[in-house]
Scaffold this active site. Structure first.
Site, short mmCIF file in Angstrom:
data_model
loop_
_atom_site.label_atom_id
_atom_site.label_comp_id
_atom_site.label_asym_id
_atom_site.label_seq_id
_atom_site.Cartn_x
_atom_site.Cartn_y
_atom_site.Cartn_z
N ARG A 1 0.82 -1.23 0.09
CA ARG A 1 -0.15 0.03 0.12
C ARG A 1 0.75 1.29 -0.16
O ARG A 1 0.36 2.18 0.56
CB ARG A 1 -1.07 -0.02 1.17
CG ARG A 1 -1.95 -1.05 1.11
CD ARG A 1 -3.10 -0.91 2.04
NE ARG A 1 -3.87 -1.95 2.09
CZ ARG A 1 -3.72 -3.29 2.54
NH1 ARG A 1 -2.69 -3.37 3.47
NH2 ARG A 1 -4.72 -4.09 2.55
N LYS B 185 1.63 11.43 -11.30
CA LYS B 185 0.53 10.46 -11.82
C LYS B 185 1.25 9.26 -12.27
O LYS B 185 2.15 9.38 -12.90
CB LYS B 185 -0.11 10.80 -13.00
CG LYS B 185 -1.05 12.11 -12.70
CD LYS B 185 -2.06 12.51 -13.84
CE LYS B 185 -1.57 13.44 -14.69
NZ LYS B 185 -2.42 13.64 -15.72
N GLU C 200 -5.52 17.06 -10.41
CA GLU C 200 -5.88 17.46 -11.74
C GLU C 200 -7.41 17.64 -11.67
O GLU C 200 -8.31 17.20 -12.61
CB GLU C 200 -5.59 16.32 -12.92
CG GLU C 200 -5.60 16.81 -14.36
CD GLU C 200 -5.09 15.85 -15.29
OE1 GLU C 200 -4.03 16.02 -15.59
OE2 GLU C 200 -5.78 14.82 -15.64
N HIS D 225 -2.92 18.76 -26.68
CA HIS D 225 -3.00 17.29 -26.65
C HIS D 225 -4.55 16.75 -27.01
O HIS D 225 -4.58 15.52 -27.29
CB HIS D 225 -2.78 16.64 -25.25
CG HIS D 225 -1.41 16.70 -24.71
ND1 HIS D 225 -0.75 17.76 -24.47
CD2 HIS D 225 -0.78 15.82 -24.23
CE1 HIS D 225 0.63 17.52 -24.11
NE2 HIS D 225 0.56 16.34 -24.00
N ASN E 80 -2.50 20.00 -20.69
CA ASN E 80 -2.92 19.05 -21.90
C ASN E 80 -2.77 20.05 -23.09
O ASN E 80 -3.66 19.61 -24.01
CB ASN E 80 -4.23 18.41 -21.63
CG ASN E 80 -3.97 17.27 -20.83
OD1 ASN E 80 -2.79 16.49 -20.56
ND2 ASN E 80 -5.05 17.07 -19.93
N ARG F 236 -4.62 21.99 -13.48
CA ARG F 236 -3.62 21.02 -14.21
C ARG F 236 -3.89 20.54 -15.40
O ARG F 236 -2.89 19.99 -16.13
CB ARG F 236 -3.23 19.98 -13.18
CG ARG F 236 -2.20 19.28 -13.39
CD ARG F 236 -2.00 18.28 -12.24
NE ARG F 236 -1.05 17.27 -12.79
CZ ARG F 236 -0.55 16.22 -12.00
NH1 ARG F 236 -0.53 16.20 -10.75
NH2 ARG F 236 0.42 15.51 -12.58
N GLU G 167 6.98 18.30 -26.01
CA GLU G 167 6.39 18.71 -24.72
C GLU G 167 7.03 19.87 -24.11
O GLU G 167 6.17 20.88 -23.49
CB GLU G 167 6.75 17.65 -23.60
CG GLU G 167 5.57 16.21 -23.89
CD GLU G 167 4.27 16.64 -23.26
OE1 GLU G 167 3.78 17.68 -22.83
OE2 GLU G 167 3.48 15.89 -23.80
N HIS H 10 4.75 11.07 -29.65
CA HIS H 10 3.93 11.86 -28.90
C HIS H 10 4.25 13.40 -29.03
O HIS H 10 3.24 14.32 -29.45
CB HIS H 10 4.08 11.50 -27.39
CG HIS H 10 3.03 12.04 -26.43
ND1 HIS H 10 1.56 12.06 -26.51
CD2 HIS H 10 3.45 13.08 -25.66
CE1 HIS H 10 1.23 12.86 -25.87
NE2 HIS H 10 2.24 13.81 -25.17
N LYS I 21 5.63 23.18 -14.49
CA LYS I 21 4.88 21.92 -14.02
C LYS I 21 4.62 21.82 -12.56
O LYS I 21 3.75 21.74 -12.25
CB LYS I 21 5.64 20.60 -14.57
CG LYS I 21 4.96 19.38 -14.25
CD LYS I 21 4.56 18.53 -15.18
CE LYS I 21 3.59 17.43 -14.86
NZ LYS I 21 3.36 16.38 -15.60
N HIS J 164 -3.74 13.46 -29.21
CA HIS J 164 -4.39 12.15 -28.82
C HIS J 164 -5.08 11.43 -29.99
O HIS J 164 -4.81 10.30 -30.14
CB HIS J 164 -5.11 12.37 -27.74
CG HIS J 164 -4.46 12.45 -26.23
ND1 HIS J 164 -4.97 13.10 -25.38
CD2 HIS J 164 -3.21 12.29 -25.97
CE1 HIS J 164 -3.99 13.05 -24.34
NE2 HIS J 164 -3.09 12.62 -24.64
N1 GLY Z 1 3.86 11.54 -13.89
C1 GLY Z 1 3.27 12.88 -14.65
C2 GLY Z 1 2.40 13.56 -14.06
O1 GLY Z 1 2.13 13.64 -12.95
O2 GLY Z 1 2.04 14.52 -14.66
#
Ligand code: GLY
Length: 343
Positions: A115, A137, A217, A228, A225, A221, A179, A248, A207, A232
């Protein structure tokens, strides 16, 4: 840390705060970043990444495969079994060494095992340094979509070692530049004229700022994108059509140009701002248009299905006061712009 010049940017998230170091030849110093109470270290990396720091504590190396297919629950299960066999517990540390595939997968294994174990990242690609390694993320792909299973799990530290970029194939570097270019429109004016080290630091700072204000997000946040929405769907087209062979970052570059043109069509920005988008993207040697004509109706259909669109046409679009998330855009202007952009 050692002798070499580096920047330290703190991602300020209260008790989940962590430093991001940007510099060169820092890998040897990674021990200094590892908390004293860590017993064992599980290194997650890939065979072709020849970066192995000197560690004073017991460690074991787990190589995962290359490519998006390695970002899977099966890999996470293998890693967790390996962590169990080496007797990892909550005091221990996972060290991801690689690009976004490694940090996303290792980070999710770290978030899941017992965990939650601490993890650190040595980011070895430009894309990871300006994006994937920062923000917490983590996750893996399933057949139904990319990154559909994951967790917000912040690393304990990130090293962006520019020396690691020397061995990257040109196309991979190019991917990172897509990016990177995005940040030029998110507050890093003049980015393309800075030395690489300053560019990476500037991107990390931006960032970090977005992550600090909206860790999970909710809304702000999502501005990361930018570019994007089209990227995508163009990538999705490329899965079935080898003529749309875009990395990408290249897809993001094309998406940024399209978003600027759409913003102008919607009266949000003027031609000078669109020209600025072209200038930045071209200065990074990135593409500004689709490699072949793609049916606009197909692109729009895919845009509606994009998981970040919530069933409406949603774009991040520039304006006089900066980029904004714009939902429920009418189909007609998007289609008209796609027709012109595609011709
Ligand atoms: N790991 C990428 C983000 O958190 O945006």
């Amino acid at each position: 840390m050692s002798t070499v010049l580096h920047d330290e940017i703190v991602v300020d998230l209260g008790d989940r705060s962590y430093p991001v170091f940007v510099g060169s030849d820092m890998v040897a110093d990674v021990e200094l970043m590892i908390p004293d109470d860590v017993g064992k270290i599980a290194i997650v990396t890939q065979q072709n990444i020849k970066i192995l720091p000197k560690l004073a504590r017991p460690f074991q190396i787990f190589n995962i495969d290359d490519g998006e297919q390695a970002k899977s629950l099966a890999t996470v299960a293998e890693l967790c079994s390996g962590f169990a066999r080496m007797g990892m517990n909550r005091k221990d540390l996972v060290l991801a060494i690689g690009g976004g595939i490694v940090s996303d997968t290792a980070g999710f294994a770290a978030a899941s095992f017992h965990r939650g174990l601490r993890y650190g990242i040595i980011a070895t690609t430009l894309l990871a340094q300006v994006d994937a390694a920062i923000g917490g993320k983590t996750g893996v792909n399933i057949a139904e979509g990319k990154n559909l299973i994951g967790a917000f799990w912040q690393p304990s530290f990130v090293l962006c070692d520019l020396a690691a970029l020397g061995s990257l194939p040109q196309r991979e570097l190019q991917c990172g530049r897509g990016e990177m270019a995005k940040y030029a429109f998110l507050g890093a004016e003049g980015l393309d004229r800075m030395p690489l080290h300053a560019q990476v630091s500037a991107c990390v700072r931006i960032k970090a700022n977005f992550v600090e204000s909206d860790e999970r997000e909710g809304d702000r946040r999502a501005l990361l994108n930018y570019g994007h929405t089209l990227a995508h769907v163009v990538e999705a087209v490329g899965f079935d059509d080898s003529r749309v062979d875009l990395k990408h970052g290249e897809a993001v570059a094309i998406g940024l140009i399209f978003a600027a043109r759409l913003a102008k069509r919607l009266g949000r920005i003027d031609q000078a701002r669109v020209d600025y988008h072209y200038r930045v993207i071209e200065s990074y040697g990135l593409p500004t248009k689709l490699p072949i004509r793609v049916d606009p109706d197909r692109l729009i259909e895919l845009m509606f299905k994009d998981k970040k669109s919530f069933g409406t046409l949603t774009f991040v679009l520039d304006s006089d006061s900066g980029v904004e998330l714009v939902r429920d855009i009418e189909v007609d202007p998007v289609k008209e712009e796609l027709v012109e952009f595609n011709s």
